[in-house]
Motif scaffolding. Structure first.
Motif, PDB file in Angstrom:
ATOM      1  N   GLY A 198       0.810  -1.216   0.000  1.00 41.57           N
ATOM      2  CA  GLY A 198       0.000   0.000   0.000  1.00 41.57           C
ATOM      3  C   GLY A 198       0.841   1.263   0.000  1.00 41.57           C
ATOM      4  O   GLY A 198       0.619   2.185  -0.787  1.00 41.57           O
ATOM      5  N   ARG A 199       1.822   1.319   0.894  1.00 38.01           N
ATOM      6  CA  ARG A 199       2.707   2.481   0.942  1.00 38.01           C
ATOM      7  C   ARG A 199       3.481   2.622  -0.368  1.00 38.01           C
ATOM      8  O   ARG A 199       3.629   3.721  -0.904  1.00 38.01           O
ATOM      9  CB  ARG A 199       3.691   2.340   2.116  1.00 38.01           C
ATOM     10  N   PHE A 233       1.261   4.185  -3.137  1.00 42.97           N
ATOM     11  CA  PHE A 233       0.996   5.616  -2.994  1.00 42.97           C
ATOM     12  C   PHE A 233       2.240   6.443  -3.292  1.00 42.97           C
ATOM     13  O   PHE A 233       2.170   7.475  -3.965  1.00 42.97           O
ATOM     14  CB  PHE A 233       0.464   5.919  -1.587  1.00 42.97           C
ATOM     15  N   CYS A 243      -3.475   3.522  -6.834  1.00 41.81           N
ATOM     16  CA  CYS A 243      -2.993   3.420  -5.454  1.00 41.81           C
ATOM     17  C   CYS A 243      -4.110   3.031  -4.489  1.00 41.81           C
ATOM     18  O   CYS A 243      -3.859   2.379  -3.471  1.00 41.81           O
ATOM     19  CB  CYS A 243      -2.333   4.727  -5.022  1.00 41.81           C
ATOM     20  N   MET A 256      -4.002  -0.344  -2.163  1.00 41.44           N
ATOM     21  CA  MET A 256      -4.176  -0.328  -0.715  1.00 41.44           C
ATOM     22  C   MET A 256      -5.280  -1.277  -0.276  1.00 41.44           C
ATOM     23  O   MET A 256      -5.143  -2.032   0.701  1.00 41.44           O
ATOM     24  CB  MET A 256      -4.483   1.096  -0.238  1.00 41.44           C
ATOM     25  N   SER A 303      -4.068  -4.842  -0.563  1.00 40.03           N
ATOM     26  CA  SER A 303      -3.058  -5.107   0.449  1.00 40.03           C
ATOM     27  C   SER A 303      -3.679  -5.299   1.823  1.00 40.03           C
ATOM     28  O   SER A 303      -3.285  -6.191   2.586  1.00 40.03           O
ATOM     29  CB  SER A 303      -2.042  -3.964   0.490  1.00 40.03           C
ATOM     30  N   GLU A 329      -2.406  -5.576   5.877  1.00 37.47           N
ATOM     31  CA  GLU A 329      -1.723  -4.302   6.115  1.00 37.47           C
ATOM     32  C   GLU A 329      -2.600  -3.402   6.974  1.00 37.47           C
ATOM     33  O   GLU A 329      -3.793  -3.226   6.705  1.00 37.47           O
ATOM     34  CB  GLU A 329      -1.417  -3.620   4.786  1.00 37.47           C
ATOM     35  N   LEU A 353      -3.702   0.207   8.858  1.00 36.57           N
ATOM     36  CA  LEU A 353      -3.726   1.639   8.575  1.00 36.57           C
ATOM     37  C   LEU A 353      -3.888   2.414   9.874  1.00 36.57           C
ATOM     38  O   LEU A 353      -4.736   2.084  10.701  1.00 36.57           O
ATOM     39  CB  LEU A 353      -4.883   1.979   7.626  1.00 36.57           C
ATOM     40  N   SER A 362      -1.591   7.732   8.636  1.00 35.93           N
ATOM     41  CA  SER A 362      -1.358   7.195   7.296  1.00 35.93           C
ATOM     42  C   SER A 362      -2.579   7.388   6.410  1.00 35.93           C
ATOM     43  O   SER A 362      -2.459   7.707   5.229  1.00 35.93           O
ATOM     44  CB  SER A 362      -0.962   5.721   7.366  1.00 35.93           C
ATOM     45  N   PHE A 377      -2.397   9.405   3.025  1.00 36.54           N
ATOM     46  CA  PHE A 377      -2.772   8.827   1.738  1.00 36.54           C
ATOM     47  C   PHE A 377      -3.842   9.681   1.059  1.00 36.54           C
ATOM     48  O   PHE A 377      -3.834   9.859  -0.157  1.00 36.54           O
ATOM     49  CB  PHE A 377      -3.284   7.395   1.918  1.00 36.54           C
TER      50      PHE A 377
END
Length: 321
Positions: free
Chosen positions: A109-110, A113, A269, A273, A276, A282, A284, A288, A292
């Motif tokens: 995800g990171r 982005f 993106c 995310m 993910s 993942e 959040l 974050s 995002f």
């Protein structure tokens, strides 16, 4: 991340014309396929060196495209694609090299982005090439993007550090720069070449770059990689993320303004995310999520044409009109 602009050409069968709604749908499918591919890339990287993974991916894509588009390619003078293909391949190779190196130590995800910040960089690279100064909204978008990156970095240290940028995050941003450079180069030179043939030349050079890099950095390939999960992931990346998505992009961007196509593509993106979070768990954090949101807002702001500055924005972009 590349796209081709419309324009005159010396070869008769270059443009593939589709309606604008169809072109928009193609770009959205492209974004969804690319976004979901980040999680699969991460899975393959756990067992296979990055450059070998990209070598197999690019080589399979070249073979598949060569077979599928052989009738189309027969009428094209492929020798004139060697140099432009090399120029595009260098930036494409470097973009993936840094992005995937970053993915080794950061989450999908990171990574997605930070990769999509290339949209914010494009107007400034166009400025370097054409001396056309970015508009005020591009400057604001860059500032908003920087704030968003700062907020995302809060989650890197569990919220304990203001600017905890891991090496993977920094690598990803460097990769985004090369993707932005690739996007601009395609827009500048792509109008004089067939979209499919140019992409094939670019991928063929990438096969060479990744193959040489893999041999020097990772040695010979291993039979341990011949697992069904890895094979299926690479097949998805080849057929979906590399061939179908790239072809959809190159066709769609020939039938849409580059700015509109880029905005649709930026939803990549979000898909990355979501996949993910669902597939890998993942997590959040509030910082974050806010970061995002700001990064995505900056991407959209950098690409839309506001009424008060639409004339200036059109002059600053490589469009399809």
């Amino acid at each position: 991340m590349e796209g081709l602009a419309c324009g005159p050409s010396d070869e008769p069968s270059e443009g593939i014309v589709v309606s604008k709604p169809t072109a928009r749908l193609m770009m959205l499918v492209n974004a969804a396929v690319w976004g979901s591919g980040y999680t699969m890339l991460k899975h393959v990287q756990e067992s296979m060196p990055t450059q070998w993974m990209m070598f197999f991916r690019m080589a399979a894509a070249v073979l598949l495209m060569g077979v599928v588009f052989f009738p189309r390619l027969r009428g094209i003078r492929l020798r004139r694609y060697v140099v432009p293909g090399l120029a595009l391949a260098l930036t494409y190779w470097l973009g993936f090299l840094f992005q995937l190196k970053g993915l080794e130590t950061t989450s999908p995800g990171r990574n997605s982005f930070f990769t999509d910040t290339y949209c914010v960089m494009v107007p400034f690279i166009v400025w370097a090439f054409t001396r056309k100064r970015p508009s005020w909204q591009h400057l604001v978008a860059a500032l908003v993007c920087a704030v968003g990156i700062g907020l995302v970095s809060l989650s890197g240290g569990g919220g304990a550090q203001l600017m905890h940028m891991g090496s993977g995050d920094l690598m990803t941003i460097v990769g985004a720069f090369f993707f932005a450079l690739n996007f601009v180069l395609v827009g500048l030179i792509g109008k004089d070449f067939d979209a499919v043939a140019l992409m094939l030349a670019e991928f063929a050079w990438c096969v060479l770059f990744f193959g040489v890099g893999a041999v020097f950095t990772s040695g010979a390939p291993s039979t341990d990689w011949a697992r069904w999960d890895i094979v299926l992931c690479i097949a998805y990346l080849v057929v979906g993320s590399t061939v179908i998505a790239q072809i959809f992009q190159t066709i769609a961007i020939q039938n849409l303004p580059t700015s509109e196509a880029s905005v649709i593509l930026s939803t990549e993106c979000i898909f990355a995310m979501l996949v993910s979070v669902l597939a890998t768990g993942e997590t959040l954090t509030i910082p974050s999520i806010c970061g995002f949101a700001l990064i995505f807002g900056a991407i959209v702001l950098s690409e839309i044409q506001l009424p008060a500055s639409s004339a200036g924005a059109r002059s600053d972009k490589t469009t399809c009109v």
